[in-house]
Scaffold this active site. Structure first.
Site: not given
Length: 436
Positions: A167-168
């Site tokens: 994520l991210s």
């Protein structure tokens, strides 16, 4: 713990981290940093367990000798499995820190870059596996490392194995691999940027403490924690974060190629995609058991590039491409009843080679099969006959799903299974049987 150093890395600095994890961090460590309980202001977030702040040490999924290699001064700084270097990207990602890693719950971009360079220079290494489980981290250093991973693909194949989160900032790195494989419960995305500001002015007032900031330069003390955040400063920070989000999306697009462009990356609005929904949206290439997929990577013949250059696998049911050309021949060129009107799509198709037309038709069939699993029916033969591009077909499916239900259903729900066979594949099987 070094609370001052932690605070410097968290507050008033852009982060590419899942917001729920940022909230968990503040819930767990915020009172220690500020000396009192803290409250949160901003977008609605799901409740998070402060216990999630602690990230346990873990070895690589693919090599249990990672710790031994790390402790050795004579061996490589990563696990090696039959010529494949396994580089772990886990926990919270930070810019500097060299070998901050497994025991602290932090991994530094600096350390990952050093391992990547060592793997590229080692003639015994024929491929690189990124073992990823991270909710993200700092913006600083992330894009430079992403560029290095993308460049490494030109030298040796790089595959990302997500178990269970990229994520991210974690996804910024994963997106630069040749292929992204994630587990059924794996999550990718969160293409966005966040910043946190700590307002301690109320607490100081209660304690009767007045802080005087003596400074030179009108903006020297912008976003300081001793005063409420002025609206003008908030707007400026928000503008900077949007610029970084644009850079994030562009970086992802450069890594994913024709599988996910900048506009599509931005349109996710930092949503998180799981399993086959991630594959369908173009954020990943295959849903599979990461260990099994890694073994397939290892088993690729020596001296070859064990990655597909044909784009993403749009379904986890692998249909034999050899069965597609006959159907394409049967459906790609319909008999005109009258002088046809030439459209731009037909003009473009005429300029394509037969091999390119067959490959595009096969991808259309895969998109239709994946759409069926998500509950949307499209006639693949009709789409091929009309010259509908795979990218346009994916957009139509997503639009249909968004119309039927809330977009969160696309992100979180597991696609429904469907036994219906693609019309192109069915036609190919029929044609092959008739020719025997």
């Amino acid at each position: 713990m070094h609370h001052i150093q932690i605070a410097q890395r968290v507050f008033n600095t852009p982060l590419m981290v899942d917001p729920a994890k940022a909230l968990a961090f503040l819930a767990g460590l915020g009172p220690r940093i500020t000396g009192r309980e803290i409250s949160f202001e901003g977008p609605d977030l799901p409740p998070a367990d402060p216990a999630d702040v602690t990230l346990p040490a873990r070895a690589s999924l693919f090599g249990d000798d990672l710790a031994r290699h790390g402790a050795s001064t004579s061996g490589p700084p990563y696990a090696v499995v039959e010529g494949i270097a396994v580089i772990a990207i886990t926990g919270t990602l930070v810019h500097r820190g060299a070998w901050i890693g497994q025991s602290s719950g932090l991994t530094s971009y600096e350390g990952i870059a050093a391992q990547l360079q060592a793997a590229l220079e080692d003639p015994a290494i024929r491929g690189i596996a990124l073992d990823i489980d991270s909710f993200g981290g700092e913006v600083a250093g992330a894009f430079d490392l992403a560029d290095r991973i993308r460049a490494a693909r030109q030298v040796k194949p790089v595959q990302a194995f997500v178990a269970d989160h990229a994520l991210s900032a974690g996804y910024a790195l994963a997106s630069q691999a040749d292929r992204i494989i994630l587990s059924r419960t794996g999550a990718v995305g969160s293409i966005g940027v966040v910043a946190m500001h700590s307002d301690m002015s109320g607490a100081l007032d209660q304690k009767g403490i007045a802080v005087t900031l003596i400074h030179a330069g009108a903006r020297k003390v912008d976003a300081n924690p001793y005063q409420p955040l002025p609206e003008a400063v908030r707007a400026r920070i928000a503008g900077e974060l949007e610029d970084l989000r644009q850079l994030f999306a562009k970086t992802v697009a450069e890594g994913r190629g024709n599988r996910l462009d900048t506009a599509s990356a931005l349109s996710t609005e930092a949503a998180v995609f799981r399993g086959e929904a991630a594959v369908f949206a173009g954020l990943a290439d295959e849903v599979a058991d990461p260990v099994t997929a890694f073994r397939a990577f290892v088993a690729a013949p020596h001296g070859t590039h064990p990655t597909s250059k044909k784009g993403p696998m749009m379904t986890t049911v692998h249909e034999d491409p050899a069965n597609v050309p006959a159907a394409v021949a049967a459906n790609a060129t319909p008999e005109p009843a009258s002088p046809p009107t030439i459209t731009p799509l037909q003009t473009e198709a005429a300029a394509m080679s037969p091999e390119a037309i067959r490959a595009e038709a096969a991808e259309v069939a895969q998109v239709c099969a994946q759409a069926a699993r998500l509950g949307v029916q499209f006639d693949a033969a009709d789409a091929v006959a009309r010259g509908l591009k795979p990218e346009a077909l994916r957009a139509k499916v997503l639009a249909e799903l968004a119309t039927r239900s809330d977009a969160a259903g696309i992100v979180a729900a597991a696609p429904a299974t469907s036994a219906k066979e693609s019309p192109i594949i069915a036609a190919a099987r029929k044609s092959a049987a008739a020719s025997r």
